[in-house]
Every structure is written in C-alpha cells, then in structure tokens.
Design a protein around this motif. Sequence first.
Motif, PDB file in Angstrom:
ATOM      1  N   ILE A  77       0.853  -1.195   0.000  1.00  0.00           N
ATOM      2  CA  ILE A  77       0.000   0.000   0.000  1.00  0.00           C
ATOM      3  C   ILE A  77       0.892   1.250   0.000  1.00  0.00           C
ATOM      4  O   ILE A  77       2.109   1.154   0.068  1.00  0.00           O
ATOM      5  CB  ILE A  77      -0.952   0.038   1.232  1.00  0.00           C
ATOM      6  CG1 ILE A  77      -0.147   0.073   2.543  1.00  0.00           C
ATOM      7  CG2 ILE A  77      -1.910  -1.140   1.224  1.00  0.00           C
ATOM      8  CD1 ILE A  77      -0.997   0.353   3.782  1.00  0.00           C
ATOM      9  N   THR A  78       0.248   2.426  -0.050  1.00  0.00           N
ATOM     10  CA  THR A  78       0.976   3.698   0.051  1.00  0.00           C
ATOM     11  C   THR A  78       0.723   4.284   1.446  1.00  0.00           C
ATOM     12  O   THR A  78      -0.112   3.779   2.210  1.00  0.00           O
ATOM     13  CB  THR A  78       0.449   4.707  -0.985  1.00  0.00           C
ATOM     14  OG1 THR A  78      -0.951   4.911  -0.721  1.00  0.00           O
ATOM     15  CG2 THR A  78       0.642   4.215  -2.403  1.00  0.00           C
ATOM     16  N   PHE A  79       1.409   5.392   1.756  1.00  0.00           N
ATOM     17  CA  PHE A  79       1.164   6.056   3.037  1.00  0.00           C
ATOM     18  C   PHE A  79      -0.218   6.712   3.054  1.00  0.00           C
ATOM     19  O   PHE A  79      -0.826   6.840   4.105  1.00  0.00           O
ATOM     20  CB  PHE A  79       2.256   7.088   3.327  1.00  0.00           C
ATOM     21  CG  PHE A  79       3.554   6.433   3.684  1.00  0.00           C
ATOM     22  CD1 PHE A  79       3.756   5.911   4.948  1.00  0.00           C
ATOM     23  CD2 PHE A  79       4.568   6.307   2.745  1.00  0.00           C
ATOM     24  CE1 PHE A  79       4.945   5.269   5.275  1.00  0.00           C
ATOM     25  CE2 PHE A  79       5.759   5.670   3.055  1.00  0.00           C
ATOM     26  CZ  PHE A  79       5.948   5.151   4.327  1.00  0.00           C
ATOM     27  N   ALA A  80      -0.720   7.126   1.872  1.00  0.00           N
ATOM     28  CA  ALA A  80      -2.071   7.709   1.810  1.00  0.00           C
ATOM     29  C   ALA A  80      -3.076   6.667   2.295  1.00  0.00           C
ATOM     30  O   ALA A  80      -3.997   6.971   3.073  1.00  0.00           O
ATOM     31  CB  ALA A  80      -2.380   8.155   0.390  1.00  0.00           C
ATOM     32  N   LYS A 268      -0.552  16.922  -6.190  1.00  0.00           N
ATOM     33  CA  LYS A 268      -1.150  16.045  -5.175  1.00  0.00           C
ATOM     34  C   LYS A 268      -0.589  16.434  -3.811  1.00  0.00           C
ATOM     35  O   LYS A 268       0.551  16.914  -3.725  1.00  0.00           O
ATOM     36  CB  LYS A 268      -0.775  14.578  -5.439  1.00  0.00           C
ATOM     37  CG  LYS A 268      -1.414  13.998  -6.683  1.00  0.00           C
ATOM     38  CD  LYS A 268      -0.985  12.550  -6.880  1.00  0.00           C
ATOM     39  CE  LYS A 268      -1.567  12.010  -8.190  1.00  0.00           C
ATOM     40  NZ  LYS A 268      -1.115  10.671  -8.505  1.00  0.00           N
ATOM     41  N   PRO A 269      -1.384  16.223  -2.742  1.00  0.00           N
ATOM     42  CA  PRO A 269      -0.879  16.599  -1.419  1.00  0.00           C
ATOM     43  C   PRO A 269       0.267  15.696  -0.955  1.00  0.00           C
ATOM     44  O   PRO A 269       0.309  14.514  -1.286  1.00  0.00           O
ATOM     45  CB  PRO A 269      -2.093  16.431  -0.498  1.00  0.00           C
ATOM     46  CG  PRO A 269      -3.021  15.527  -1.234  1.00  0.00           C
ATOM     47  CD  PRO A 269      -2.744  15.689  -2.699  1.00  0.00           C
ATOM     48  N   VAL A 270       1.201  16.284  -0.220  1.00  0.00           N
ATOM     49  CA  VAL A 270       2.334  15.544   0.344  1.00  0.00           C
ATOM     50  C   VAL A 270       2.184  15.542   1.862  1.00  0.00           C
ATOM     51  O   VAL A 270       2.121  16.594   2.484  1.00  0.00           O
ATOM     52  CB  VAL A 270       3.668  16.215  -0.064  1.00  0.00           C
ATOM     53  CG1 VAL A 270       4.835  15.647   0.736  1.00  0.00           C
ATOM     54  CG2 VAL A 270       3.913  16.030  -1.557  1.00  0.00           C
ATOM     55  N   SER A 271       2.102  14.354   2.451  1.00  0.00           N
ATOM     56  CA  SER A 271       1.875  14.309   3.902  1.00  0.00           C
ATOM     57  C   SER A 271       2.920  13.470   4.638  1.00  0.00           C
ATOM     58  O   SER A 271       2.775  13.229   5.834  1.00  0.00           O
ATOM     59  CB  SER A 271       0.470  13.773   4.185  1.00  0.00           C
ATOM     60  OG  SER A 271       0.262  12.588   3.463  1.00  0.00           O
ATOM     61  N   VAL A 272       3.945  13.029   3.933  1.00  0.00           N
ATOM     62  CA  VAL A 272       4.962  12.173   4.565  1.00  0.00           C
ATOM     63  C   VAL A 272       6.360  12.724   4.289  1.00  0.00           C
ATOM     64  O   VAL A 272       6.647  13.202   3.194  1.00  0.00           O
ATOM     65  CB  VAL A 272       4.916  10.732   4.001  1.00  0.00           C
ATOM     66  CG1 VAL A 272       5.635   9.771   4.935  1.00  0.00           C
ATOM     67  CG2 VAL A 272       3.513  10.283   3.750  1.00  0.00           C
ATOM     68  N   ILE A 273       7.222  12.599   5.289  1.00  0.00           N
ATOM     69  CA  ILE A 273       8.618  13.001   5.114  1.00  0.00           C
ATOM     70  C   ILE A 273       9.515  11.868   5.587  1.00  0.00           C
ATOM     71  O   ILE A 273       9.156  11.132   6.514  1.00  0.00           O
ATOM     72  CB  ILE A 273       8.923  14.298   5.900  1.00  0.00           C
ATOM     73  CG1 ILE A 273      10.365  14.761   5.647  1.00  0.00           C
ATOM     74  CG2 ILE A 273       8.673  14.134   7.405  1.00  0.00           C
ATOM     75  CD1 ILE A 273      10.637  16.191   6.105  1.00  0.00           C
TER      76      ILE A 273
END
Length: 342
Positions: A77-80, A268-273
């Motif tokens: 899966i992805t982090f989203a 697209k939104p970025v929510s992970v670093i």
Amino acid sequence: MIDKKRMLARCLVSGRVLSPLARIRSACRADIPILAYHRIWDIGDEDRFPFDVELVSAGVADFRWQMEYVRQNFDPITFATLLEIVDGEIPAPARPIIITFDDGFEDNYQHAFPILNALDVPATVFLSTGYIGSDVTFWYDRLAYLLLRAPQGEFAIQTRAGKFQFTNDVKTRRKAIRSVLRELKLMPNHRRLEVLDNLEIGLGQGCGEPPAPESRPMNWNQVREMASAGIEFGSHTVTHPILANLNDDELRFELTESRRTIEEQIGKPVSVISYPVGGRTAFNEHVHEAVKLAGYRLGLSYMPGSNPLRRLDHFGLRRQHVERYTERPYFAAMLGLPEVFQ
Ligand SMILES: [Zn+2]
C-alpha cells in the motif's frame, strides 16, 4: 553476528520453517513493515563503481525478485492508504507493507519503476527537491566520486578526519569516504559544499557536468510520469541536511519548501517526510513538532524494525533496510520476523 543471522535465515527458509513462523507472528501482531531502498543499479565490478556503493540497495534482477516476493506474500500500500487505515476509514489489508526509496536517484525511474508498474506494486519515493531536475550530483556521491578519483599521495581534507594517504587500493578509499561522510553530515549545508568545492579544486577535477549516468537525480517529468502511474512522493527535504542540527529558520525552509515544490509539481498533497540520514540523532522532539507544524502527518526514520498498527509512532516510523548484499532468504526473514532480522 550478521553472518550467523544470514545462516539462520538460510536454514529457516530451506527448512520451510520461516513461513509458518511468520504466519503465527502476523496472526498475533498486526503491524506494517516498511522497506527502505536508495538505488537500484547493476554495479558490475564493485571496485570500478565510481560512486558510493553503499547507496546501491539491489541490482535489477534482485529487485524484481524482491518485488515478486512482496506481491505474492503481502498487500503493498501507500502512506495515503495507511492514513486512511489509521483514520478508521478503511480496514487494514491482511498483510500490509510499504516500499520506499530515499533521495530521488534517476535509477528509481529507469530500473525500479518498470518493475513496480508491471507487478502493480505501489511505492513511495522521497525527494531531496534541491537536486531534482538539476545537473547537481547528490553531495555524498560527489564526495565519493572525488575521493575515488583522487591521485595517489597524501591529501588533507578540511575536516577532523585529517590527512589521507591515497593509494590505488579501493577499499582504503571507500573507508576514507565513510569517515569524511560522517563529518560532512554534521556540517551546515553551505560549509559542507565549501569543503567539497575546496576538495575539488585541490584535486583538480570536476564531478562531470551533467552528472555521470551512474549518479543522476530524477527530473520532474519523470516524477510526474511516476506520480500519474500511482507512485507516491514524499519529502526528503531540500538539501538533505540532518534536521536535528538546523536552526528554526533552516528547519522551516527544508520542511515547507520541499513539500510545496513537490505538491506544485505533481498536483497532489504531500503528507509524509523521510528524515535525511534518519538515525537516532537525525531527529528529535523539536524536529517532530516542526514537521507537524509544516503539515506532515507521518515521518520516517532510518531505524530498523517494524511498526505496530495500533500503536503507530507517527513521526518515528521504522524501516527495514535492503542492501546490495541482502540475500533472498534474509530478505524473506527480514519481512517475516523483523524483531530478529534487522
Ligand atoms: Zn537520503
């Protein structure tokens, strides 16, 4: 210790014990392993590879085998999607896993992307945005390149590492690279680049413009193509500093500018670093607060281990490292029994 674990992994796989053990473990413990890759590259003769060989996580054939293994045994899966699971919007799949790449090397596009695409395995690539789309070699690879090409003789580098005696022996040179790297990682970016510039002048050679094909950052067209095919992107800052060493202004810049640039480029939104370097000293509570404030919801370390879904450490997620010497049984054991094989 590594050798003993390698032997153990081989025995568990050949004795057909690993899968039952891993099944029992996953029935008792709902967690999500996250794999950490940097580069996918067939290095050939290691002594002749002109960049940091430690960043090569797998050759193409090994990577394909690893992703086939993931496809057969896990639900990538992805982090989203992980955030949707955490928010209670969807249930977790039976055996979730996330594949990640740090830095943004072009080989992620050339070598990893076609395999991920063919096997329908999503992945997340963390970009150091200051390098993406540029002709600038990642600073750690520039160091490796310079020291591997330095002429024979004694050479002083402006670090506490002091003077080096360069012979034709590649192993000594790779050792020198590791010790200078350790020091450069601790310096502010401008100072680090100054040391590298001086080193280049002193040695009288450039790193090659545009960057040599063995070490090139991706460009934004490649990023967008991957993004539209389902690859997720996250931040790996702008200049790849150790976040814990920055002042507040620098920290804010690295966190917000990288996020803004990626969002603008892919829409697209970025929510992970993922924290550069990512060891225990690369981030702290103060960094966590700044990361949250900059709008991220998840932060990844480079510390090994797995992640319990019910007690997810949102800003200290752990990853299992894949290295060019990770054997197939060890890869399977790392995923099946992460507490033992790290
Ligand atoms: Zn990195």
